[in-house]
Design a protein around this motif. Structure first.
Motif, short mmCIF file in Angstrom:
data_model
loop_
_atom_site.label_atom_id
_atom_site.label_comp_id
_atom_site.label_asym_id
_atom_site.label_seq_id
_atom_site.Cartn_x
_atom_site.Cartn_y
_atom_site.Cartn_z
N GLY A 228 -1.62 -53.38 15.35
CA GLY A 228 -0.55 -54.29 15.69
C GLY A 228 -0.95 -55.72 15.37
N GLY A 229 -0.29 -56.31 14.38
CA GLY A 229 -0.63 -57.67 13.98
C GLY A 229 -0.12 -57.97 12.59
N TYR A 230 -0.72 -58.96 11.96
CA TYR A 230 -0.25 -59.43 10.66
C TYR A 230 -1.14 -58.97 9.51
N HIS A 231 -0.68 -59.28 8.29
CA HIS A 231 -1.32 -58.73 7.09
C HIS A 231 -2.76 -59.20 6.83
N ARG A 249 -6.27 -43.10 7.29
CA ARG A 249 -5.03 -43.79 6.98
C ARG A 249 -4.72 -44.82 8.06
N MET A 250 -4.08 -45.90 7.65
CA MET A 250 -3.74 -46.95 8.60
C MET A 250 -2.25 -47.26 8.52
N MET A 251 -1.75 -47.79 9.64
CA MET A 251 -0.33 -48.12 9.75
C MET A 251 -0.18 -49.44 10.49
N GLY A 252 0.85 -50.20 10.12
CA GLY A 252 1.10 -51.46 10.80
C GLY A 252 2.58 -51.71 10.97
N PRO A 253 2.95 -52.79 11.68
CA PRO A 253 4.36 -53.15 11.87
C PRO A 253 4.85 -54.02 10.73
N GLU A 254 6.08 -54.49 10.85
CA GLU A 254 6.70 -55.23 9.75
C GLU A 254 5.97 -56.54 9.46
N GLY A 255 5.21 -57.06 10.43
CA GLY A 255 4.45 -58.28 10.22
C GLY A 255 3.33 -58.14 9.20
N ALA A 256 3.00 -56.90 8.85
CA ALA A 256 1.99 -56.68 7.82
C ALA A 256 2.60 -56.42 6.45
#
Length: 374
Positions: A228-231, A249-256
């Motif tokens: 959870g965070g930015y790119h 594998r990794m996943m993030g929110p739209e901020g990334a």
């Protein structure tokens, strides 16, 4: 030196005429604020939002503005930092601007929202997702044109549980309002789905070496990571994990969801998962608007361009409908549905959208993205 009376009279008349012309020019414009990061690590998100707002304003002005008044933008930088949120808000208030698109980041938006609301400034954030912005606040003038973390988190968790089906998940976050909030939602939903969450831990945004946390991921036998965070931080986690032989594998929110992550992570970005708004630029109904973006060398397919366009459109349409009165504009936003490029916008009493869908995409090393299936 003495000035003849006639000369004084002419000078005074010219001065008064100039003042009248200046006042007339001011009367023929309506200012809207745009609060965004023009500096800082996530400036690119501000650039995306600016593209959408600029396009909406230019199209509105080309169609006659707001009842003949030209719309002018006042751009204020908050660097997406919570401590700068109130500073930017006070600049808006002191400039007598009564409508704002932005801020962009949740932390800065939460810090500024109280000022806007108390001063009667209508604010629509196109991208702040933290529930704390609106939950329990009873704000009159505060809105967002995006979904909340408690909508985004469950969408990510469902995909992880039903499609990825990992054995052991680590949930990381950047200790900030946005990142920690969405990460907590993912953690909670994964646990409800019976997924093994090995640990939930914060990292320091802005650090350049995450080898310690990567070592912990390896030792725990984690086979999937949600961040959870930015790119900038997710990009480093991806690259350093690959360098240290951690194949997960990794996943993030739209901020990334920023093309800059490719420059940071390199080839390790391939296969990263993201929750993002749907790509409305592919909808045939939006062809004319997408063409305007392209003609201006702007990207309508980015994460925030059409959202910020829609937020600005709803604000402009409301001012046209009820006049330049923030109280009436806020009431109109709450009771009206708006047909926008991202679908129908309709707000509830808290200023949140009544419905919003996040979509899971797979990110590729060439900077493209495709709908994720597994």
């Amino acid at each position: 030196m003495n000035i003849p009376f006639r000369t004084k009279t002419i000078a005074t008349a010219l001065s008064l005429a100039g003042a009248l012309l200046a006042n007339a020019a001011l009367a023929d414009t309506l200012k809207i604020g745009l609060v965004r990061p023009t500096t800082g690590a996530v400036k690119q998100y501000g650039d995306m939002v600016q593209e959408g707002v600029d396009t909406a304003v230019e199209m509105a002005n080309a169609a006659g503005g707001i009842k003949g008044k030209k719309i002018e933008l006042l751009v204020v930088d908050d660097a997406c930092e919570p401590k700068q949120g109130p500073v930017a808000a006070n600049r808006i208030v002191n400039a007598k601007v009564r409508y704002v698109v932005g801020p962009v980041c949740s932390g800065a938006t939460i810090a500024a929202a109280g000022i806007y609301n108390n001063e009667g400034v209508v604010m629509i954030s196109p991208s702040a997702t933290a529930p704390a912005l609106t939950e329990g606040k009873n704000y009159k003038y505060i809105f967002r044109a995006t979904g909340r973390d408690d909508q985004q988190g469950p969408a990510a968790a469902r995909f992880i549980a039903e499609k990825v089906k990992p054995k052991k998940v680590a949930v990381l976050h950047d200790k900030q309002s946005y990142g920690q909030g969405v990460a907590a939602n993912v953690r909670d939903e994964l646990k409800k789905a019976g997924v093994n969450v090995a640990f939930f831990e914060g990292i320091n945004a802005g650090d350049t070496d995450y080898s310690a946390v990567i070592t912990k991921l390896k030792s725990a036998g984690v086979d999937f990571v949600y961040y959870g965070g930015y790119h900038p931080e997710l990009g480093l986690l991806l690259r350093q994990a690959a360098e240290q032989g951690l194949k997960t594998r990794m996943m993030g929110p739209e901020g990334a969801g920023n093309p800059e992550i490719n420059a940071i992570a390199g080839a390790a970005v391939e296969g990263m998962l993201l929750t993002l708004p749907a790509d409305f630029s592919t909808n045939p109904k939006n062809a004319a608007i997408v063409k305007v973006f392209k003609d201006k060398k702007r990207d309508a397919s980015g994460a925030f361009q059409l959202q910020s366009y829609a937020a600005t459109q709803a604000l402009i349409e409301s001012i046209k409908a009820v006049g330049d009165d923030p109280s009436k504009v806020a009431a109109h936003l709450r009771k009206t549905s708006f047909d926008t490029p991202i679908g129908t916008l309709a707000w509830d009493a808290k200023g949140d959208l009544k419905s919003y869908d996040f979509v899971v995409y797979e990110w590729h090393k060439d900077g493209s993205k495709t709908l994720a299936t597994k």
